[in-house]
Design a protein around this motif. Structure first.
Motif, mmCIF file in Angstrom:
data_model
loop_
_atom_site.group_PDB
_atom_site.id
_atom_site.type_symbol
_atom_site.label_atom_id
_atom_site.label_comp_id
_atom_site.label_asym_id
_atom_site.label_seq_id
_atom_site.Cartn_x
_atom_site.Cartn_y
_atom_site.Cartn_z
ATOM 1 N N THR A 91 1.239 19.803 -0.124
ATOM 2 C CA THR A 91 1.058 18.710 0.842
ATOM 3 C C THR A 91 -0.356 18.144 0.784
ATOM 4 N N SER A 92 -1.360 19.025 0.694
ATOM 5 C CA SER A 92 -2.747 18.550 0.617
ATOM 6 C C SER A 92 -2.993 17.745 -0.653
ATOM 7 N N VAL A 93 -2.381 18.166 -1.758
ATOM 8 C CA VAL A 93 -2.539 17.402 -3.009
ATOM 9 C C VAL A 93 -1.939 16.012 -2.855
ATOM 10 N N PHE A 94 -0.779 15.923 -2.237
ATOM 11 C CA PHE A 94 -0.137 14.629 -2.051
ATOM 12 C C PHE A 94 -0.965 13.742 -1.120
ATOM 13 N N ILE A 95 -1.500 14.314 -0.063
ATOM 14 C CA ILE A 95 -2.306 13.516 0.877
ATOM 15 C C ILE A 95 -3.565 12.998 0.198
ATOM 16 N N ASP A 96 -4.235 13.867 -0.553
ATOM 17 C CA ASP A 96 -5.450 13.436 -1.254
ATOM 18 C C ASP A 96 -5.140 12.347 -2.266
ATOM 19 N N ARG A 97 -4.044 12.504 -2.989
ATOM 20 C CA ARG A 97 -3.667 11.502 -3.991
ATOM 21 C C ARG A 97 -3.322 10.175 -3.329
ATOM 22 N N GLY A 128 1.774 6.228 -7.027
ATOM 23 C CA GLY A 128 0.586 6.969 -7.453
ATOM 24 C C GLY A 128 0.735 8.470 -7.350
ATOM 25 N N CYS A 129 1.704 8.918 -6.523
ATOM 26 C CA CYS A 129 1.924 10.355 -6.343
ATOM 27 C C CYS A 129 2.985 10.921 -7.286
ATOM 28 N N LEU A 130 3.592 10.091 -8.116
ATOM 29 C CA LEU A 130 4.649 10.579 -9.009
ATOM 30 C C LEU A 130 4.113 11.620 -9.989
ATOM 31 N N VAL A 137 0.836 -1.207 0.000
ATOM 32 C CA VAL A 137 0.000 0.000 0.000
ATOM 33 C C VAL A 137 0.868 1.254 0.000
ATOM 34 N N LEU A 138 1.930 1.237 0.798
ATOM 35 C CA LEU A 138 2.841 2.393 0.823
ATOM 36 C C LEU A 138 3.505 2.608 -0.531
ATOM 37 N N LEU A 139 3.975 1.520 -1.134
ATOM 38 C CA LEU A 139 4.609 1.653 -2.453
ATOM 39 C C LEU A 139 3.620 2.131 -3.510
ATOM 40 N N ASP A 140 2.383 1.626 -3.438
ATOM 41 C CA ASP A 140 1.371 2.089 -4.385
ATOM 42 C C ASP A 140 1.089 3.573 -4.216
ATOM 43 N N CYS A 141 1.071 4.036 -2.974
ATOM 44 C CA CYS A 141 0.847 5.471 -2.740
ATOM 45 C C CYS A 141 1.993 6.298 -3.292
ATOM 46 N N ILE A 142 3.222 5.807 -3.123
ATOM 47 C CA ILE A 142 4.380 6.557 -3.633
ATOM 48 C C ILE A 142 4.343 6.635 -5.154
#
Length: 341
Positions: free
Chosen positions: A143-149, A41-43, A34-39
């Motif tokens: 930061t908010s964009v990254f958290i939402d993504r 997904g935020c690229l 899940v952590l890797l997918d979030c990383i």
């Protein structure tokens, strides 16, 4: 031969990589995924965030480089200040790096402010405005964009959600089994109506059912509903637990749509049955009318009697009673003549 051995070793590594798939079912590996997918997904958001930050830095860096150049050309500057301005704002790239360090913690912005303030009050005000823009607005927006993504990426991990739902359902099923077995007083692995009502009379057991999504208001009706749905009067503990699992929670859109569909289907069936009954009633009335016609014709032809002289029947050909007439005792049977026919 060495090339062939290298090829075989590569194939062996591929076989080992298939074994690694087993670790996907482990909980800590799933969280790492899940952590890797979030990383990853935020690229995409990271790329556009860097473009935005670079654009803002280019604007302010160009302004401060021009101001530093004008300041060095127009006034006599001390050697140490001249050296500091050339190091920090000698070019647009150097200015961008200086401003980025001031806004990201790479360097204390007060050190750069001491240099910029020597060029004038307006330049110092612009520098303070840039710091406020980055600290208050830009970094918080990024930061908010990254958290939402990251949250949306984690929510799309359907495998993780499915595994969590299966774990939750398994835990609820075990809780229902323990709860129902605690109410099985005779230890025969069945739940009777009396045992279930005793459980519902206990506030502790009722609260446990409510916690698991079952708000039971009428215990006998609930027991009868499950009994009829399972087609048996003797409810085993396991079957009762499975039925409770199906009924827990509130009504969702699927259940409401299913109920509306069933109601519509029942309305259609009721309308069809009403039409069939109406058709059957019309057929029966036609048959009664036919028998009436034959009966009246038989009365007119027997014994040479006149039809108008015979007593009037209390109903007409359509099966409706004639107003103002009563059924005479002689009308209850077929007419007879003097010969006994």
């Amino acid at each position: 031969q060495s090339a062939n051995l290298t090829y075989l070793r590569a194939l062996r590594l591929l076989k080992v990589s298939k074994i690694i798939r087993i670790f996907r079912v482990l909980k800590f590996i799933s969280e790492l995924r899940v952590l890797l997918d979030c990383i990853f997904g935020c690229l995409y958001s990271l790329m556009w965030s860097l473009v935005l930050i670079s654009f803002v830095l280019v604007m302010f860096s160009t302004f401060f480089v021009q101001e530093a150049s004008s300041f060095l050309l127009e006034e006599s500057v001390e050697p140490h200040l001249k050296e500091a301005l050339k190091n920090k704002f000698g070019s647009v790239h150097a200015g961008m790096l200086t401003l980025f360090m001031a806004t990201s913690g790479g360097d204390d912005w007060s050190n750069i402010f001491d240099v910029v303030s020597q060029m004038g009050t307006f330049d110092a005000a612009v520098f303070i405005f840039m710091i406020c823009l980055f600290v208050v607005a830009l970094w918080n927006i990024v930061t908010s964009v990254f958290i939402d993504r990251a949250l949306r990426t984690a929510a799309r991990n359907f495998e993780m959600l499915a595994m969590e739902k299966q774990r939750a359902d398994l835990q609820d099923a075990q809780d229902f089994l323990r709860l129902l077995r605690s109410g099985d007083t005779n230890d025969d692995d069945t739940i009777t109506l009396e045992e279930f009502m005793d459980m519902m009379s206990d506030e502790k057991h009722r609260t446990k059912f409510e916690v698991h999504g079952l708000d039971i208001k009428d215990a006998p009706a609930f027991y009868q509903m499950i009994s009829e749905s399972l087609g048996t009067k003797v409810l085993r503990v396991a079957d009762f637990a499975i039925a409770c699992m199906r009924l827990k929670g509130g009504a969702v859109n699927v259940d409401q749509s299913q109920c509306r569909f069933e109601v519509k289907r029942l309305k259609v069936l009721g309308r069809q049955q009403s039409e069939r009954l109406q058709a059957l009633e019309d057929q029966l009335l036609s048959v009664v009318g036919l028998f009436e016609a034959l009966h009246n014709r038989g009365r007119g032809g027997l014994g040479g009697q006149d039809l108008e002289a015979l007593p009037e029947r209390p109903w007409s050909v359509g099966g409706k009673r004639t107003a103002g007439t009563e059924i005479a005792p002689s009308d209850t049977g077929p007419p007879t003549n003097g010969s006994g026919v």
